[in-house]
Design a protein around this motif. Sequence first.
Motif, PDB file in Angstrom:
ATOM      1  N   ALA A  98       0.870  -1.331   0.056  1.00  0.00           N
ATOM      2  CA  ALA A  98       0.045   0.061   0.014  1.00  0.00           C
ATOM      3  C   ALA A  98       0.751   1.296   0.011  1.00  0.00           C
ATOM      4  N   ALA A  99       2.074   1.141   0.543  1.00  0.00           N
ATOM      5  CA  ALA A  99       3.102   2.409   0.726  1.00  0.00           C
ATOM      6  C   ALA A  99       3.438   2.764  -1.023  1.00  0.00           C
ATOM      7  N   GLU A 100       3.263   2.080  -1.991  1.00  0.00           N
ATOM      8  CA  GLU A 100       3.804   2.312  -3.180  1.00  0.00           C
ATOM      9  C   GLU A 100       3.237   3.541  -3.730  1.00  0.00           C
ATOM     10  N   GLY A 101       4.127   4.665  -4.077  1.00  0.00           N
ATOM     11  CA  GLY A 101       3.559   5.866  -4.528  1.00  0.00           C
ATOM     12  C   GLY A 101       3.219   7.011  -3.384  1.00  0.00           C
ATOM     13  N   VAL A 102       3.348   6.558  -2.169  1.00  0.00           N
ATOM     14  CA  VAL A 102       3.195   7.469  -1.123  1.00  0.00           C
ATOM     15  C   VAL A 102       4.405   8.491  -1.208  1.00  0.00           C
ATOM     16  N   ARG A 103       4.169   9.744  -0.976  1.00  0.00           N
ATOM     17  CA  ARG A 103       5.280  10.802  -0.850  1.00  0.00           C
ATOM     18  C   ARG A 103       5.478  11.466   0.361  1.00  0.00           C
ATOM     19  N   LEU A 104       6.449  11.698   0.812  1.00  0.00           N
ATOM     20  CA  LEU A 104       6.967  12.356   2.068  1.00  0.00           C
ATOM     21  C   LEU A 104       8.142  13.201   2.131  1.00  0.00           C
ATOM     22  N   PRO A 105       8.249  14.208   2.861  1.00  0.00           N
ATOM     23  CA  PRO A 105       9.418  14.944   2.989  1.00  0.00           C
ATOM     24  C   PRO A 105      10.418  14.423   4.044  1.00  0.00           C
ATOM     25  N   ALA A 106      11.546  14.386   3.667  1.00  0.00           N
ATOM     26  CA  ALA A 106      12.726  13.905   4.689  1.00  0.00           C
ATOM     27  C   ALA A 106      14.102  14.139   4.536  1.00  0.00           C
ATOM     28  N   ALA A 107      14.909  14.084   5.521  1.00  0.00           N
ATOM     29  CA  ALA A 107      16.243  14.610   5.220  1.00  0.00           C
ATOM     30  C   ALA A 107      16.983  13.677   4.215  1.00  0.00           C
ATOM     31  N   ILE A 157      13.890  25.143   3.445  1.00  0.00           N
ATOM     32  CA  ILE A 157      13.220  23.799   3.364  1.00  0.00           C
ATOM     33  C   ILE A 157      14.077  22.985   2.107  1.00  0.00           C
ATOM     34  N   SER A 158      15.081  23.545   1.569  1.00  0.00           N
ATOM     35  CA  SER A 158      15.708  22.949   0.554  1.00  0.00           C
ATOM     36  C   SER A 158      16.403  21.707   1.305  1.00  0.00           C
ATOM     37  N   GLY A 159      16.690  21.682   2.452  1.00  0.00           N
ATOM     38  CA  GLY A 159      17.238  20.401   3.112  1.00  0.00           C
ATOM     39  C   GLY A 159      16.162  19.235   3.048  1.00  0.00           C
ATOM     40  N   LEU A 160      15.172  19.675   2.892  1.00  0.00           N
ATOM     41  CA  LEU A 160      14.049  18.364   3.181  1.00  0.00           C
ATOM     42  C   LEU A 160      13.972  17.906   1.664  1.00  0.00           C
ATOM     43  N   ARG A 161      14.203  16.665   1.313  1.00  0.00           N
ATOM     44  CA  ARG A 161      14.034  16.063   0.092  1.00  0.00           C
ATOM     45  C   ARG A 161      12.729  15.551   0.114  1.00  0.00           C
ATOM     46  N   MET A 162      11.907  15.808  -0.966  1.00  0.00           N
ATOM     47  CA  MET A 162      10.602  14.831  -1.299  1.00  0.00           C
ATOM     48  C   MET A 162      10.949  13.541  -1.872  1.00  0.00           C
ATOM     49  N   LEU A 163      10.565  12.490  -0.895  1.00  0.00           N
ATOM     50  CA  LEU A 163      10.720  11.073  -1.456  1.00  0.00           C
ATOM     51  C   LEU A 163       9.605  10.497  -1.975  1.00  0.00           C
ATOM     52  N   GLU A 164       9.538   9.580  -2.920  1.00  0.00           N
ATOM     53  CA  GLU A 164       8.443   8.725  -3.358  1.00  0.00           C
ATOM     54  C   GLU A 164       8.671   7.248  -2.899  1.00  0.00           C
ATOM     55  N   ILE A 165       7.885   6.630  -2.331  1.00  0.00           N
ATOM     56  CA  ILE A 165       8.131   5.260  -2.246  1.00  0.00           C
ATOM     57  C   ILE A 165       8.044   4.347  -3.530  1.00  0.00           C
TER      58      ILE A 165
END
Lengths: 291, 378
Positions: free
Chosen positions: B261-270, B361-369
């Motif tokens: 279910a996590a496929e396609g979920v996005r979140l900000p992270a270091a 906020i540039s230190g926070l990368r947008m990640l996708e699973i």
Amino acid sequence: MSAQFLQFLLAGLTVGAIYALVALGFSIIYNASQVINFAQGEFVMIGGMCTVWLANAGWPLPAAIAAAVLVAAAVGLALEKLAVEPARGASVVTLIIITIGASILLRGLATIVWDKNIHPLKAFSGEAPIQLGGATLLPQSLWVLGVTVVIVLLLSWFFGRTLLGKALLATSHNRLAAQLVGINVRHVLLASFGLSAALGAVAGILVAPITFTAWDVGVMLGLKGFAAAILGGMGSGPGAVLGGLVLGIVEAMGAGYVSSAYKDAIAFVIILAVLFFLPSGLLGRRSSDRV
Amino acid sequence: MKFRSMLAALAVLVLGAAQAQEPIRIGSFLAVTGGAAFLGDPEQKTLELYVERLNAAGGVLGRKLQLIVYDSAGDAEKARTFAKRLIEQDKVDVIVGGSTTGETMAMVPLVEAAGVPFISLAGAVVIVEPVKKWVFKTPHSDRQACERIFVDMKARGATKVALISGAGGFDKSMRAQCLQVAKNHGIEIVADEAYGTGDTDMTAQLTKIKNTPGVQAVLNVGFGQSPAIVTKNHKQLGISQPLYQSHGVASKAFIKLAGDAAEGVRLPAAALLVAETLPDSDPQKKVVLGYKREYEARFKSEISTFGGHAWDGLMLAVEAIRKAGSTDKAKVRDALESIRGFVGIDGVFNMSATDHVGLDISGLRMLEIRKGDWTLVK
């Protein structure tokens, strides 16, 4: 709109069935001893955690489940033998406090024997949602509902047809009279703890694929199960089932139609109302016949 | 007389030498056990590992570092007691710690009164807003996480957002921040649902969101197992709008729990989570990769972004002491405030008198699973 209603109903029934199983565990021990066993939630935790642990160790799922139920039942028996029975002569309040202590101990042990992480468990038959009149249902929900029905049927057979079941019932009606007709109430008490623990474990295992399991899941499920037992009438089997289902459905409907922020509040307000106006619950024995 | 003055000179010398030998005391209190142990445990390991390494490399200003860590178990009351002990009994030169916002806020009055530089490892924006003279912090604030998410939503053309959040402190703080900054980013919050901490099913809330007209993206603000349940329910209900999670679940454990279910979920992270896949031109790559390799080689366990906060805290403190050329508390504090362009794990720090985090906020990368792993969204 009706699809939405159906979705809320299905969500409520699934959660409610779990509450019902936990509530049944409360009722069985209450009947045998008048004790409210606050370690009931911990049996739920042990069932889930033990299954995950064995499954991760390479056991096939059915074997892991069977073993986990047995482990939980053994813990239940040990709890009765080591903590409740030595305090036989003590008041009911003392016994209740003992069960609270036991629940804290069991949670602590779980963090040592297992760990403090949250664990997933594979669904019994896939995770593809089933479409049902515009609503969706997980196959695991069918397992929860189906197994709950089977367990309720088994329990009614057990209490209606077997000697031990009848002995349990007799003890709950009148302990002294049961003793006088030759029922060993100590064995009855022991059996009630084993049975409740096994029931709790089954609930914990069924729900783990949907909600995950961790060392502290027993706290909230135990509390909700207790609320369901109160709602249905403490000590009443059908009451426990009804209470669980009503609580689950009210929560889901409350979250859906009223406000999700007050979901838990809605459930507990209903319970307060029941305690005020119907102190013995929906299906409980009226307490006036007990002196 | 001559003998006496020689003795006095000798005494001064001996005392001076003793002073030089005196270690630099770094005090810390972390939630090493208890509910927030997943924060405190990697933080403690990181501090221990790097104090050891700094000492092996000759220490700081020719003095060894001494680390004093107490376990607050995430309890604000205990944190306060330990902070008192660190300041009055252990006489530490600087404090790096406080895994949670509650612990941090409990001891802010103490460090302010005593005048000890304090670098917190907790998230909420209240720690540094309004600016407190002696208090700094390393992680991005929850407001910045909201902003990062909204920037990404907007880039995908989603401006109508449904919010679903938990009842915990982290959840509530971030929800409030998201609601506050949404307008600045042209985002409209069209649904605002909540769930309880131990809740096992969120399909009711998500069904409501599904039936809210115009929703273009769903944002879940939460902590622990609940976001994984939301993710599973999101998939079960077949909600087609993309799901965003907060930086609170930026760990492999979340992917493991939510499964497919996590496929396609996005979140900000270091940047730490995607250290290997960062482009070589990225200024943080060397620092982040170095920390990741050293940590994993030493502890044989997966890196966590929370340990990265502790790395930043320790290294900022060391940098400030070097710049100040002493452990004089006021000088160290001023040096901390003047740090610019310091490349850390959470980003590039540019402290100032009005900004005691120093991160943008540039230190926070947008990640996708994708396929059960993090990928960097370009």
